[in-house]
Design a protein around this motif. Structure first.
Motif, PDB file in Angstrom:
ATOM      1  N   GLN A  85       0.843  -1.149   0.087  1.00  0.00           N
ATOM      2  CA  GLN A  85       0.124  -0.221  -0.002  1.00  0.00           C
ATOM      3  C   GLN A  85       0.817   1.199   0.152  1.00  0.00           C
ATOM      4  OE1 GLN A  85      -2.639  -0.283   3.463  1.00  0.00           O
ATOM      5  NE2 GLN A  85      -3.555  -2.089   2.809  1.00  0.00           N
ATOM      6  N   ASP A  86       1.977   1.217   0.804  1.00  0.00           N
ATOM      7  CA  ASP A  86       2.834   2.304   0.596  1.00  0.00           C
ATOM      8  C   ASP A  86       3.898   2.444  -0.321  1.00  0.00           C
ATOM      9  OD1 ASP A  86       2.092   3.893   2.955  1.00  0.00           O
ATOM     10  OD2 ASP A  86       2.007   2.254   4.139  1.00  0.00           O
ATOM     11  N   ALA A  87       3.899   1.376  -1.335  1.00  0.00           N
ATOM     12  CA  ALA A  87       5.162   1.042  -2.253  1.00  0.00           C
ATOM     13  C   ALA A  87       5.466   2.442  -2.944  1.00  0.00           C
ATOM     14  CB  ALA A  87       4.685   0.035  -3.083  1.00  0.00           C
ATOM     15  N   ILE A  88       6.817   2.730  -3.136  1.00  0.00           N
ATOM     16  CA  ILE A  88       7.095   3.777  -3.672  1.00  0.00           C
ATOM     17  C   ILE A  88       7.510   3.456  -5.159  1.00  0.00           C
ATOM     18  CG2 ILE A  88       9.069   5.433  -3.986  1.00  0.00           C
ATOM     19  CD1 ILE A  88       9.555   4.815  -0.781  1.00  0.00           C
ATOM     20  N   ALA A  89       6.725   4.298  -6.122  1.00  0.00           N
ATOM     21  CA  ALA A  89       6.755   3.948  -7.345  1.00  0.00           C
ATOM     22  C   ALA A  89       8.109   4.157  -8.110  1.00  0.00           C
ATOM     23  CB  ALA A  89       5.646   4.711  -8.199  1.00  0.00           C
ATOM     24  N   PRO A  90       8.639   3.572  -9.117  1.00  0.00           N
ATOM     25  CA  PRO A  90       9.954   3.859  -9.496  1.00  0.00           C
ATOM     26  C   PRO A  90       9.763   5.044 -10.451  1.00  0.00           C
ATOM     27  CG  PRO A  90       9.104   2.019 -10.640  1.00  0.00           C
ATOM     28  CD  PRO A  90       8.098   2.265  -9.691  1.00  0.00           C
ATOM     29  N   GLN A  91      10.884   5.870 -10.638  1.00  0.00           N
ATOM     30  CA  GLN A  91      10.925   7.246 -11.286  1.00  0.00           C
ATOM     31  C   GLN A  91      11.159   7.016 -12.903  1.00  0.00           C
ATOM     32  OE1 GLN A  91      13.052  10.498  -9.383  1.00  0.00           O
ATOM     33  NE2 GLN A  91      12.710  11.637 -11.265  1.00  0.00           N
ATOM     34  N   LEU A  92      10.330   7.456 -13.648  1.00  0.00           N
ATOM     35  CA  LEU A  92      10.845   7.500 -15.134  1.00  0.00           C
ATOM     36  C   LEU A  92      11.920   8.574 -15.221  1.00  0.00           C
ATOM     37  CD1 LEU A  92      10.181   5.808 -17.755  1.00  0.00           C
ATOM     38  CD2 LEU A  92       8.708   7.493 -18.224  1.00  0.00           C
ATOM     39  N   LEU A  93      12.816   8.211 -16.154  1.00  0.00           N
ATOM     40  CA  LEU A  93      13.809   9.272 -16.475  1.00  0.00           C
ATOM     41  C   LEU A  93      13.690   9.469 -17.959  1.00  0.00           C
ATOM     42  CD1 LEU A  93      17.006   8.011 -14.500  1.00  0.00           C
ATOM     43  CD2 LEU A  93      15.172   9.788 -13.775  1.00  0.00           C
ATOM     44  N   GLY A  94      13.007  10.586 -18.411  1.00  0.00           N
ATOM     45  CA  GLY A  94      12.948  10.823 -19.784  1.00  0.00           C
ATOM     46  C   GLY A  94      11.350  10.808 -20.155  1.00  0.00           C
ATOM     47  N   ASN A  95      11.288  10.541 -21.533  1.00  0.00           N
ATOM     48  CA  ASN A  95       9.793  10.654 -22.199  1.00  0.00           C
ATOM     49  C   ASN A  95       9.185   9.260 -22.064  1.00  0.00           C
ATOM     50  OD1 ASN A  95       9.885  13.167 -22.620  1.00  0.00           O
ATOM     51  ND2 ASN A  95      11.062  12.792 -24.625  1.00  0.00           N
ATOM     52  N   ASP A  96       8.032   9.015 -22.095  1.00  0.00           N
ATOM     53  CA  ASP A  96       7.272   7.685 -21.982  1.00  0.00           C
ATOM     54  C   ASP A  96       7.166   6.939 -23.359  1.00  0.00           C
ATOM     55  OD1 ASP A  96       5.337   9.260 -22.996  1.00  0.00           O
ATOM     56  OD2 ASP A  96       3.984   9.037 -21.143  1.00  0.00           O
ATOM     57  N   ASP A  97       7.959   7.605 -24.399  1.00  0.00           N
ATOM     58  CA  ASP A  97       7.498   7.053 -25.666  1.00  0.00           C
ATOM     59  C   ASP A  97       8.866   6.088 -25.964  1.00  0.00           C
ATOM     60  OD1 ASP A  97       9.252   9.065 -25.995  1.00  0.00           O
ATOM     61  OD2 ASP A  97       8.489   9.843 -27.820  1.00  0.00           O
ATOM     62  N   PHE A  98       9.301   5.396 -25.084  1.00  0.00           N
ATOM     63  CA  PHE A  98      10.534   5.000 -25.175  1.00  0.00           C
ATOM     64  C   PHE A  98      10.434   3.388 -25.821  1.00  0.00           C
ATOM     65  CE2 PHE A  98       9.078   3.850 -21.046  1.00  0.00           C
ATOM     66  CZ  PHE A  98       8.962   2.697 -20.680  1.00  0.00           C
ATOM     67  N   HIS A  99      11.584   3.002 -26.550  1.00  0.00           N
ATOM     68  CA  HIS A  99      11.442   1.605 -26.924  1.00  0.00           C
ATOM     69  C   HIS A  99      12.561   0.877 -25.968  1.00  0.00           C
ATOM     70  CE1 HIS A  99      10.754   2.472 -31.568  1.00  0.00           C
ATOM     71  NE2 HIS A  99       9.834   2.797 -30.584  1.00  0.00           N
ATOM     72  N   THR A 100      13.674   1.546 -25.615  1.00  0.00           N
ATOM     73  CA  THR A 100      14.438   0.862 -24.751  1.00  0.00           C
ATOM     74  C   THR A 100      14.637   1.608 -23.349  1.00  0.00           C
ATOM     75  OG1 THR A 100      16.288   0.707 -26.317  1.00  0.00           O
ATOM     76  CG2 THR A 100      17.144   0.517 -24.392  1.00  0.00           C
ATOM     77  N   LEU A 101      14.397   0.651 -22.480  1.00  0.00           N
ATOM     78  CA  LEU A 101      14.283   1.218 -21.078  1.00  0.00           C
ATOM     79  C   LEU A 101      15.678   0.709 -20.212  1.00  0.00           C
ATOM     80  CD1 LEU A 101      12.384   2.764 -18.928  1.00  0.00           C
ATOM     81  CD2 LEU A 101      11.290   0.303 -18.412  1.00  0.00           C
ATOM     82  N   VAL A 102      16.037   1.808 -19.529  1.00  0.00           N
ATOM     83  CA  VAL A 102      17.408   1.497 -18.826  1.00  0.00           C
ATOM     84  C   VAL A 102      16.950   1.456 -17.396  1.00  0.00           C
ATOM     85  CG1 VAL A 102      19.863   1.739 -18.443  1.00  0.00           C
ATOM     86  CG2 VAL A 102      18.591   2.629 -20.657  1.00  0.00           C
ATOM     87  N   VAL A 103      17.145   0.458 -16.550  1.00  0.00           N
ATOM     88  CA  VAL A 103      16.864   0.316 -15.204  1.00  0.00           C
ATOM     89  C   VAL A 103      17.781   0.621 -14.348  1.00  0.00           C
ATOM     90  CG1 VAL A 103      15.845  -1.080 -13.345  1.00  0.00           C
ATOM     91  CG2 VAL A 103      14.659  -0.954 -15.598  1.00  0.00           C
ATOM     92  N   CYS A 104      17.777   1.193 -13.350  1.00  0.00           N
ATOM     93  CA  CYS A 104      18.842   1.452 -12.318  1.00  0.00           C
ATOM     94  C   CYS A 104      18.490   1.669 -10.900  1.00  0.00           C
ATOM     95  CB  CYS A 104      19.648   2.457 -12.575  1.00  0.00           C
ATOM     96  SG  CYS A 104      18.846   4.400 -12.226  1.00  0.00           S
ATOM     97  N   TRP A 105      18.959   1.469  -9.962  1.00  0.00           N
ATOM     98  CA  TRP A 105      18.528   1.700  -8.384  1.00  0.00           C
ATOM     99  C   TRP A 105      19.445   2.207  -7.849  1.00  0.00           C
ATOM    100  CZ3 TRP A 105      21.119  -1.338  -4.383  1.00  0.00           C
ATOM    101  CH2 TRP A 105      21.934  -2.134  -4.923  1.00  0.00           C
ATOM    102  N   GLY A 106      19.084   2.664  -6.471  1.00  0.00           N
ATOM    103  CA  GLY A 106      20.069   3.453  -5.686  1.00  0.00           C
ATOM    104  C   GLY A 106      21.155   4.526  -6.165  1.00  0.00           C
ATOM    105  N   SER A 107      22.322   4.536  -5.773  1.00  0.00           N
ATOM    106  CA  SER A 107      22.960   5.804  -6.167  1.00  0.00           C
ATOM    107  C   SER A 107      23.221   6.073  -7.774  1.00  0.00           C
ATOM    108  CB  SER A 107      24.503   5.514  -5.496  1.00  0.00           C
ATOM    109  OG  SER A 107      25.108   4.379  -6.092  1.00  0.00           O
ATOM    110  N   THR A 108      22.911   5.146  -8.783  1.00  0.00           N
ATOM    111  CA  THR A 108      23.504   5.240 -10.067  1.00  0.00           C
ATOM    112  C   THR A 108      22.020   6.287 -10.809  1.00  0.00           C
ATOM    113  OG1 THR A 108      22.099   3.252 -10.351  1.00  0.00           O
ATOM    114  CG2 THR A 108      24.604   3.018 -10.509  1.00  0.00           C
ATOM    115  N   TYR A 109      21.094   6.679  -9.848  1.00  0.00           N
ATOM    116  CA  TYR A 109      20.198   7.584 -10.368  1.00  0.00           C
ATOM    117  C   TYR A 109      20.851   8.835 -11.365  1.00  0.00           C
ATOM    118  CZ  TYR A 109      16.417  11.277 -10.163  1.00  0.00           C
ATOM    119  OH  TYR A 109      15.925  12.441 -10.315  1.00  0.00           O
ATOM    120  N   HIS A 110      21.803   9.389 -10.541  1.00  0.00           N
ATOM    121  CA  HIS A 110      22.098  10.914 -11.107  1.00  0.00           C
ATOM    122  C   HIS A 110      23.034  10.584 -12.346  1.00  0.00           C
ATOM    123  CE1 HIS A 110      20.469  14.076  -8.803  1.00  0.00           C
ATOM    124  NE2 HIS A 110      20.857  13.303  -7.857  1.00  0.00           N
ATOM    125  N   VAL A 111      23.685   9.384 -12.604  1.00  0.00           N
ATOM    126  CA  VAL A 111      24.792   9.045 -13.511  1.00  0.00           C
ATOM    127  C   VAL A 111      23.835   8.611 -14.891  1.00  0.00           C
ATOM    128  CG1 VAL A 111      25.328   6.781 -12.922  1.00  0.00           C
ATOM    129  CG2 VAL A 111      27.066   8.383 -14.273  1.00  0.00           C
TER     130      VAL A 111
END
Ligand SMILES: Cc1ncc(C[n+]2csc(CCOP(=O)(O)OP(=O)(O)O)c2C)c(N)n1
Ligand code: SF4
Ligand SMILES: [Mg+2]
Lengths: 288, 574
Positions: free
Chosen positions: B458-484
């Motif tokens: 119920q309290d789950a934190i949604a992941p954050q999309l970086l960029g536009n939602d019309d992507f073909h390729t999705l690059v997943v990261c977690w934790g400290s790799t956010y900014h890079v």
């Protein structure tokens, strides 16, 4: 209060008939009653073992944690709410073996708690292996040629570490037991009571008769204020003295020295969040 | 209108300082980042340290920029080696355009080295130990920051010292400043940094501070830990605040004591934190399991460094994810969070205390050396509604700690607060908290405990999309790799690629499903050797990760490196 006030009705006690643990439970209830400590104000933290089941058999708050780890939990309970009376209770294996490191460092901290160790010189719950206090030559299913190590001497270790209260009792001496438990609970600081307790099932060496024969009360002339005397008496291994070996009020109590209680005596749960201070701290991170 | 030549001038410079431990890199970093931020520039600093007190080769990278930056670069625009080892260590990263400034007297010959006689200038000011102030002065002069600010900083920095030392450092810094200004006039370094008035009032924080502040905001009032890099910074930060905030701080005899103290503290009504690294966390496993059994709230800060065993104590890695997920025997629920930014380090730590309290379970905050030791300016932290949401109740005489309820959550009483008795037991127990071997009850209690895992969603934190939602390729990261990842994707503008950053790792947020389904090509970036999160993702969302972009040499990803690795993998756009 009366000892019966601590009774829990309809409980299924997991101790063998004749076990020394029953006498310890009786001594404990009597001491608590005489000190009029209400169950609502008492926490007993324990580990795992036959001894560590004791808090389940009386009316009190219980933190029955992990094998060997009652002391850190008890220290923290007292530090989070110094208004509670806190006892840490368990067996010789629990407190001197698995929890040996905490034994040393709790003495160094000197929190205001009472440490009750049921010393039956054997691992009862796990069916009869040697404990750190087992006598040389004690034969067990695991130590088939008998224990070959030097028995751990909790009293001399505690006195060497400058524990502020060190005592030993035998379950066969009820009156002395109650008096020493009371003194230990009333003592400000860490108080060790090593309790000689026959295990009728797994320790056929250190029986009631053996303890009667190998113990004697410290003389009235013993000065519990003298650390040297106390240490010398604690080193006696042939016949084990009983009573209060050492008592000192010189040591500062752990929780009294914590920043948390410098200006505020309330237990931690009663305190509001210091939001203004947090704002100020953050603002400091904005400037040069 | 800018001329076209002017337009191309960089608005982002990367300064690297290198030297042995004890040569003052840390104080130069502190001075420069504060001065630059206070002048209105965005700053980001990240360290690479060796595990030694003296010697070795340490470096710090400071990015100064017209816009917000928070990721390391490969590129070096200005390099200041304080000794020969630093020059050798970082030489491979230098390019023709890199400006190298250093004291020729203390360095081996290097083509293109511009002499900056630090020792001589410092000695002329009275003491060779003023060299750090000379360096700060030189950089500040080169970047055209006002001398008064530098002077104000030095007076404050050395305020506890005798007046001769304050004066000496000011003279040294002023001489360095002159040197820097002279160098600027030669035009060897071209840039066009824009100062912003709003940035001068920003917060300048390290990851350690953000976690520590988040703990305070979450009502943390008890911390017991055993020192282990990089988990120690949070412990130290809170120790510094102990008097002001009335905290209980204890350096435990070992991590086993630390976690058992934290559990005792929560039991008695405190909000307790332990901060450690992989090795210490491994020792805490049994305590974690105890938290599961007695349904105690607990917050663990697990600061990752490369393992196994002692590994690389002062470097970074994201190698303990599987450990965090699986530590502790038996089956019990937990929550694992991994902040990607300073804002998240603060807000997730704050939230961890409320969630631990609400669901009565351990919450693990997974960070790493890179995140903790990095420093950035940010406008603000979210301080709204600053009251911890305490969940404990006042008990009455028929109170039972483990009362079976539909949600699995039983009201948590505290000893000494009410007429009831609060009994918790590491053995299987009945509703009153007393030891029990009733096997029907065993099943009921297990279901009760595990039921909280789904409540947690119920309290789950949604992941954050970086960029536009019309992507073909999705690059997943977690934790400290956010900014890079954010910055690397920014450099790939125009391509149909987006990023997805997870800061809740367990239980995984259901909100991610749609994004993952949409991806025609799924890539995962993480700082470990096996792709631990990629495996978790495949298992949890029934998806296929086409490629795992991994790094495990102890250093964080750099923007250029990640951009290049992504570029080589991207499907050609249709
Ligand atoms: C980590 C861990 N190791 C081992 C055990 C198994 N164990 C439970 S009690 C005990 C020893 C009990 O001896 P003691 O503390 O002297 O208590 P007694 O039963 O004699 O009263 C052992 C080895 C455990 N529960 N946990
Ligand atoms: S095994 Fe020994 S210590 Fe345990 S209850 Fe039986 S007699 Fe007592
Ligand atoms: Mg025993």
């Amino acid at each position: 209060m009366k000892a019966q006030d601590y009774d829990r009705p309809n409980i299924d006690i997991a101790w063998c008939p004749g076990c020394g643990n029953f006498a310890i439970l009786k001594i404990l209830k009597q001491a608590l009653a005489e000190l009029a400590i209400s169950p609502q104000n008492l926490v007993i933290a324990s580990g795992i073992g036959q001894a560590a089941k004791t808090p389940h058999y009386l009316q009190t708050h219980i933190f029955n944690g992990l094998h060997g780890r009652a002391l850190p939990a008890a220290t923290a309970i007292k530090a989070a709410n110094p208004q509670l009376t806190v006892i840490a209770e368990g067996g010789d294996g629990d407190m001197y073996g698995e929890g040996g490191n905490h034994f040393m460092h709790t003495i160094r901290r000197n929190p205001d708690l009472t440490h009750l160790v049921h010393n039956n010189m054997v691992y009862g719950l796990t069916k009869g292996q040697a404990s750190p206090t087992s006598q040389r030559g004690f034969v067990t299913p695991l130590q088939i040629d008998g224990v070959c190590q030097e028995p751990f001497n909790p009293l001399s270790v505690a006195i060497a570490l400058n524990a502020s209260f060190v005592a030993r009792v035998f379950v066969g001496a009820f009156e002395q037991g109650v008096a020493v438990f009371k003194a230990a609970i009333q003592h400000h600081g860490y108080a060790l009571v090593d309790i000689l307790q026959p295990c009728v099932t797994f320790n056929k060496l250190n029986t009631y008769a053996w303890f009667e024969e190998h113990t004697y009360p410290l003389e009235n002339s013993h000065d519990p204020g003298s650390r040297e005397q106390a240490f010398a008496r604690a080193c006696e291994m042939e016949r084990l003295p009983l009573g209060i070996f050492y008592r000192s009020q010189d040591r500062k109590v752990f929780e009294k020295q914590l920043s948390a209680y410098k200006e505020d005596q309330r237990p931690l749960y009663q305190r509001p969040l210091e939001s203004t201070k947090l704002q100020n701290l953050l603002n400091a991170k904005r400037s040069l | 209108m800018h001329s076209s030549a002017k337009k191309n001038l960089p608005e982002d410079i990367c300064i690297v300082l290198g030297g042995a431990a004890g040569q003052g890199i840390q104080s130069i970093e502190t001075g420069l980042t504060r001065l630059l931020k206070q002048s209105g520039y965005h700053v980001f600093a990240s360290k690479e340290y060796m595990s030694r007190i003296r010697g070795g080769s340490n470096s710090t990278q400071i990015r100064v920029s017209s816009g917000p930056v928070a990721a390391p670069l490969e590129r070096i625009d200005l390099f200041i080696p304080l000794d020969g080892a630093a020059l050798t260590h970082l030489c491979p990263r230098l390019q023709a355009a890199s400006l190298v400034l250093g004291d020729r007297a203390n360095l081996p010959a290097y083509p293109g080295l511009i002499d900056m006689p630090l020792t001589t200038i410092a000695q002329q000011a009275g003491d060779h130990r003023y060299a750090s102030s000379v360096t700060i002065g030189a950089v500040v002069g080169l970047l055209g920051i006002c001398l008064e600010l530098l002077d104000a900083y030095l007076q404050q920095r050395f305020s506890d010292n005798p007046s001769t030392i304050i004066a000496g450092n000011r003279v040294a810094a002023a001489a360095g400043y002159q040197y820097g200004q002279k160098l600027a006039k030669t035009g060897t370094m071209q840039f066009e940094l824009k100062a912003l008035a709003s940035v001068t009032g920003d917060l300048l924080l390290s990851g350690n501070e953000a976690i520590g502040l988040g703990a305070l905001a979450g009502g943390c009032n008890f911390i017991s830990s055993y020192p282990m890099s990089p988990g120690t910074g949070v412990l130290t930060f809170l120790a510094e605040q102990a008097d002001e905030f009335g905290l209980v701080v204890d350096q435990a005899e070992d991590e086993i004591a630390a976690i058992n103290m934290a559990l005792g503290a929560w039991y008695a009504g405190a909000r307790a934190l332990v901060s450690t690294s992989g090795g210490g966390f491994a020792l805490m496993s049994e305590g974690l399991s105890l938290a599961g059994m007695i349904e105690s709230p607990l917050v663990v800060h697990l600061a990752q460094r490369p393992g196994p065993a002692t590994g690389l104590p002062t470097h970074t890695e994201q190698g303990d994810l599987q450990l965090a997920l699986h530590a502790g025997h038996g089956e019990f629920p937990r929550l694992v969070l991994a902040p990607g930014s300073l804002q998240e380090a603060f807000s997730l730590t704050r939230r961890a205390f409320d969630l631990a309290d609400k669901y009565q379970l351990p919450v693990i905050i997974l960070t790493d050396q890179f995140l903790l030791d990095s420093l950035t300016n940010i406008p603000a932290l979210d301080l709204h509604n600053l009251q911890p949401h305490h969940q404990f109740v006042e008990t009455d005489t028929d109170y039972a700690r483990y009362r079976l309820t539909a949600s699995g959550l039983s009201p948590r009483g505290l000893p000494g607060h009410g007429a009831g008795l609060v009994c918790v037991d590491s053995d299987e127990h009945d509703e009153t908290g007393h030891i029990s071997e009733d096997l029907a009850l065993r099943t009921a209690m297990t279901d009760k405990r595990l039921g909280k895992q789904s409540e947690l969603l119920q309290d789950a934190i949604a992941p954050q999309l970086l960029g536009n939602d019309d992507f073909h390729t999705l690059v997943v990261c977690w934790g400290s790799t956010y900014h890079v990842l954010r910055e690397a994707l920014g450099a790939l503008k125009g391509l149909p690629v987006a990023g997805l950053h997870f800061s809740q790792l367990y239980p995984l947020p259901p909100q991610a499903t749609a994004w993952l389904r949409q991806a025609r090509q799924l890539l995962v970036v993480e700082g470990n050797a096996t792709g631990q999160f990629a495996s978790l993702l495949e298992q949890a969302y029934d998806c296929t990760v086409e490629h795992r972009i991994l790094k495990y040499n102890g250093l964080p990803f750099t923007v250029e490196e990640l951009k290049q690795r992504l570029q080589s993998l991207l499907d050609a756009p249709d």
